[in-house]
Design a protein around this motif. Structure first.
Motif, short mmCIF file in Angstrom:
data_model
loop_
_atom_site.label_atom_id
_atom_site.label_comp_id
_atom_site.label_asym_id
_atom_site.label_seq_id
_atom_site.Cartn_x
_atom_site.Cartn_y
_atom_site.Cartn_z
N GLU A 163 -0.32 -5.14 -6.95
CA GLU A 163 0.19 -4.66 -5.67
C GLU A 163 -0.67 -3.53 -5.13
OE1 GLU A 163 4.19 -2.50 -3.89
OE2 GLU A 163 4.42 -4.10 -5.38
N LEU A 164 -1.07 -2.62 -5.99
CA LEU A 164 -1.92 -1.52 -5.57
C LEU A 164 -3.31 -2.02 -5.17
CD1 LEU A 164 -0.86 0.97 -8.36
CD2 LEU A 164 -0.29 1.16 -5.92
N LEU A 165 -3.82 -2.96 -5.95
CA LEU A 165 -5.13 -3.55 -5.62
C LEU A 165 -5.11 -4.19 -4.24
CD1 LEU A 165 -7.96 -4.75 -6.25
CD2 LEU A 165 -6.74 -6.68 -7.31
N PHE A 166 -4.06 -4.95 -3.96
CA PHE A 166 -4.05 -5.66 -2.69
C PHE A 166 -3.85 -4.70 -1.51
CE2 PHE A 166 -3.21 -8.85 0.47
CZ PHE A 166 -4.06 -9.87 0.07
N ARG A 167 -3.14 -3.62 -1.74
CA ARG A 167 -3.05 -2.61 -0.67
C ARG A 167 -4.43 -2.04 -0.38
NH1 ARG A 167 2.59 0.80 -1.25
NH2 ARG A 167 3.89 -0.95 -1.85
N LEU A 168 -5.20 -1.81 -1.43
CA LEU A 168 -6.56 -1.31 -1.23
C LEU A 168 -7.41 -2.34 -0.50
CD1 LEU A 168 -8.76 0.80 -1.68
CD2 LEU A 168 -9.10 -0.14 -3.98
N LEU A 169 -7.33 -3.58 -0.92
CA LEU A 169 -8.11 -4.63 -0.27
C LEU A 169 -7.73 -4.77 1.20
CD1 LEU A 169 -8.09 -7.35 -3.07
CD2 LEU A 169 -10.12 -6.22 -2.15
#
Length: 390
Positions: free
Chosen positions: A86-92
């Protein structure tokens, strides 16, 4: 020193097991059970008012505990989510994919990242370059060379690679070299590093995104992952999460829960914080007892040496030092990885060991043995390997 006193409930539930899969699912200290009950009691006592207490007291406390371990000053720059994906996709989602997105990474990233980035690479606008981690001796130079050639928007790599245990030992140096050769945002997956290897991010604070969580060596179980976010960044994630606000991107504060970070607002009004309670209980226990990451790492290193010495005596046909993926065991992850002849042989040996109450795990042709605080040297018994040849 024996740390078994912290894990009596898990140990009593598996009295005959040698559990070498702690790098996958770590035993939980007994205090985590009390923490879960405390979450229930706090919810019953406060009902809707619990959010003010949890985001006003619990979250800042855990932020501070994590910040102290990582040696960073701005604890408020740590944001939480149930998983790192979830954090990765927010960054992406901070990047404008329509303008094209270039990502530099490695061939040894964990599944949640690999699956996601492979899916994104199907989009013609997204270019993904993966640098092999092997041969590891030349990995930093090859990685920087690839960054120079690609000029990526995002660089993503692990502090400790999950399929080998190999460590990026000069993290500061690698980030500095990346900053000199490109303008990319740098994100480091620290899941196999946090609470395993002594990690000092003080020189990298404000320069990198760092992701980790409680499921492995932090011992709080699944459901509490975090990301260290550079202050004063200009990102505005398209994926905001369940409850988030954006304003001037400089410390916007939610009136509902009073929880904000510069440039990367995160909150969760219906987030289950049970895992955060567990993590707090573990970190406070260790802090109170003077158990730091350096001591944990030393304990594990000693276990690894005992394990290898016992393995040497058995002279197994392929489970031996010759097939150990390691360059420097003084700075290595908390699991040992052995390359087998093929995936089938590795799976078969893992199944055989499991039948003898020895828990391991494997990835393709690589068999992994993890070590933890709930092991003592006397626990290590590999004698059953003398009965098999492959």
């Amino acid at each position: 020193m024996s740390y078994k006193k912290y894990y009596q409930r898990f140990i009593q539930a598996h009295p005959q097991t040698q559990h070498y899969a702690c790098h996958s699912h770590h035993y939980w200290p007994d205090v985590t059970r009390d923490a879960m009950l405390q979450y229930w009691d706090d919810t019953a006592r406060l009902v809707d008012d619990k959010w003010d207490m949890m985001f006003g007291q619990k979250v800042p406390r855990v932020q501070r505990l994590i910040a102290d371990i990582l040696q960073v000053r701005q604890a408020e720059q740590l944001v939480f989510a149930p998983n790192t994906h979830e954090l990765l996709f927010r960054l992406l989602s901070c990047f404008d994919w329509s303008a094209g997105l270039k990502v530099l990474t490695t061939d040894s990233e964990f599944h949640s990242f690999s699956r996601q980035i492979n899916r994104l690479a199907e989009d013609a606008r997204v270019q993904v370059v993966k640098v092999p981690t092997e041969p590891f001796a030349t990995f930093p130079q090859r990685f920087v060379a690839a960054a120079t050639a690609l000029q990526p928007d995002l660089v993503f790599f692990s502090q400790v690679f999950f399929n080998s245990g190999l460590v990026v030992t000069e993290l500061d140096s690698l980030v500095s070299q990346l900053e000199q050769c490109c303008l990319a945002t740098v994100a480091v997956d620290g899941y196999h590093g946090f609470m395993a290897l002594p990690t000092d991010l003080s020189a990298l604070e404000g320069r990198i995104f760092y992701l980790a969580g409680s499921y492995k060596y932090a011992q709080g179980g699944e459901g509490c992952c975090f990301m260290l976010v550079p202050a004063q960044n200009q990102f505005r994630p398209l994926y905001t999460g369940w409850f988030a606000e954006f304003g001037a991107l400089a410390g916007v504060k939610s009136q509902q829960v009073g929880y904000a970070t510069d440039g990367y607002q995160f909150a969760g009004a219906t987030m289950d914080l049970t895992a955060l309670y567990r993590l707090q209980a573990v970190l406070e226990l260790f802090a109170a007892d003077g158990v730091n990451v350096a001591a944990i790492h030393q304990h594990v290193q000693q276990l690894q040496q005992v394990f290898l010495a016992k393995l040497d005596n058995l002279q197994h046909v392929w489970l031996n030092r010759d097939n150990l993926l390691a360059t420097d065991l003084t700075c290595h992850g908390h699991f040992l990885t052995f390359r087998g002849p093929d995936a089938e042989s590795v799976a078969a040996l893992s199944a055989y060991l499991k039948s003898r109450h020895i828990e391991t795990d494997y990835r393709g042709d690589r068999l992994r043995f993890g070590f933890a605080m709930y092991h003592d040297s006397a626990d290590i018994d590999l004698s059953c390997l003398s009965q098999v040849d492959a």
